[in-house]
Design an enzyme around this catalytic site. Structure first.
Site, PDB file in Angstrom:
ATOM      1  N   CYS A  15       0.860  -1.185   0.000  1.00  0.00           N
ATOM      2  CA  CYS A  15       0.000   0.000   0.000  1.00  0.00           C
ATOM      3  C   CYS A  15       0.900   1.240   0.000  1.00  0.00           C
ATOM      4  CB  CYS A  15      -1.003  -0.013   1.167  1.00  0.00           C
ATOM      5  SG  CYS A  15      -0.304   0.266   2.798  1.00  0.00           S
ATOM      6  N   ASN A  18       2.517   1.589   4.318  1.00  0.00           N
ATOM      7  CA  ASN A  18       2.714   0.340   5.040  1.00  0.00           C
ATOM      8  C   ASN A  18       2.364   0.470   6.524  1.00  0.00           C
ATOM      9  OD1 ASN A  18       5.394  -1.936   5.884  1.00  0.00           O
ATOM     10  ND2 ASN A  18       3.394  -2.482   5.104  1.00  0.00           N
ATOM     11  N   CYS A  20      -1.392   0.926   7.267  1.00  0.00           N
ATOM     12  CA  CYS A  20      -2.837   0.668   7.376  1.00  0.00           C
ATOM     13  C   CYS A  20      -3.237  -0.602   6.629  1.00  0.00           C
ATOM     14  CB  CYS A  20      -3.653   1.858   6.853  1.00  0.00           C
ATOM     15  SG  CYS A  20      -3.447   3.385   7.789  1.00  0.00           S
ATOM     16  N   ARG A  21      -3.409  -0.486   5.322  1.00  0.00           N
ATOM     17  CA  ARG A  21      -3.979  -1.583   4.539  1.00  0.00           C
ATOM     18  C   ARG A  21      -3.050  -2.782   4.381  1.00  0.00           C
ATOM     19  NH1 ARG A  21      -5.589   2.193  -0.389  1.00  0.00           N
ATOM     20  NH2 ARG A  21      -3.754   3.259   0.422  1.00  0.00           N
ATOM     21  N   SER A  22      -1.818  -2.561   3.959  1.00  0.00           N
ATOM     22  CA  SER A  22      -0.948  -3.716   3.709  1.00  0.00           C
ATOM     23  C   SER A  22      -0.590  -4.486   4.981  1.00  0.00           C
ATOM     24  CB  SER A  22       0.294  -3.319   2.905  1.00  0.00           C
ATOM     25  OG  SER A  22       1.060  -2.342   3.553  1.00  0.00           O
ATOM     26  N   ASP A 133      -8.376   3.853   1.256  1.00  0.00           N
ATOM     27  CA  ASP A 133      -7.405   4.211   2.290  1.00  0.00           C
ATOM     28  C   ASP A 133      -8.159   4.759   3.501  1.00  0.00           C
ATOM     29  OD1 ASP A 133      -5.304   5.064   3.843  1.00  0.00           O
ATOM     30  OD2 ASP A 133      -4.373   6.295   2.283  1.00  0.00           O
TER      31      ASP A 133
END
Length: 168
Positions: A15, A18, A20-22, A133
């Site tokens: 993401c 690195n 939040c999402r990943s 996001d």
């Protein structure tokens, strides 16, 4: 009998920063591998396209969302995607199309480019190809994003499992 020297299948989730999402995807995918007894056969990691948060923990809202859903994201430390990640991983999973474009620009060969996929492309029920996001949103959005990541990660894992399960 399976060969214990077989290298694990490696997946890196990517993401922006690195945090939040990943990291969510990395933790969820690791949990799927563990719950099916395949943690020695499939390994997940994560990285960001940018270097803003290198060395930092995941966003506290990420850690909290993961904890609310039974995952542990406490040990995560952000890092930036590096060219070696193409070599060290079998699959490079982008969390949205902007990450996919960046990764394709960084690919040094067709082999590198062929490893890139969008996470939500594995989930036929996903309303979009982009995991939103949640950085500028509240805890509810982090939970929604985690739900999207869980669904797509399960779909991805189902596709990979027959190839990574040891043959007896």
């Amino acid at each position: 009998m399976s060969d214990p020297r077989v290298e694990p299948f490696r997946v890196v989730f990517v993401c922006t920063g690195n945090i939040c999402r990943s990291p969510m995807a990395e933790v969820v995918f690791r949990s799927l591998a563990s719950s099916t007894g395949l943690s020695a056969r499939v390994v997940s990691s994560s990285a960001g396209t940018g270097d803003w948060h290198v060395g930092e923990r995941a966003d506290v809202r990420t850690i909290d969302a993961l904890a609310r859903h039974g995952y542990d994201g406490e040990r995560h430390r952000a890092r930036q995607f590096a060219p070696a990640d193409f070599t060290q991983n079998d699959l490079v999973v982008a969390l949205d199309r902007s990450h996919e474009r960046i990764l394709r620009g960084w690919a040094r060969s067709e082999t590198d480019a062929d490893k890139i996929a969008l996470l939500l492309s594995f989930d036929p029920a996903a309303p979009s190809l982009d995991v939103p996001d949640p950085y500028y949103a509240g805890p509810r959005m982090f939970d929604q994003v985690l739900g999207m990541i869980e669904s797509a990660s399960r779909a991805l894992f189902r596709q990979l499992e027959p190839a990574i399960r040891p043959h007896v």
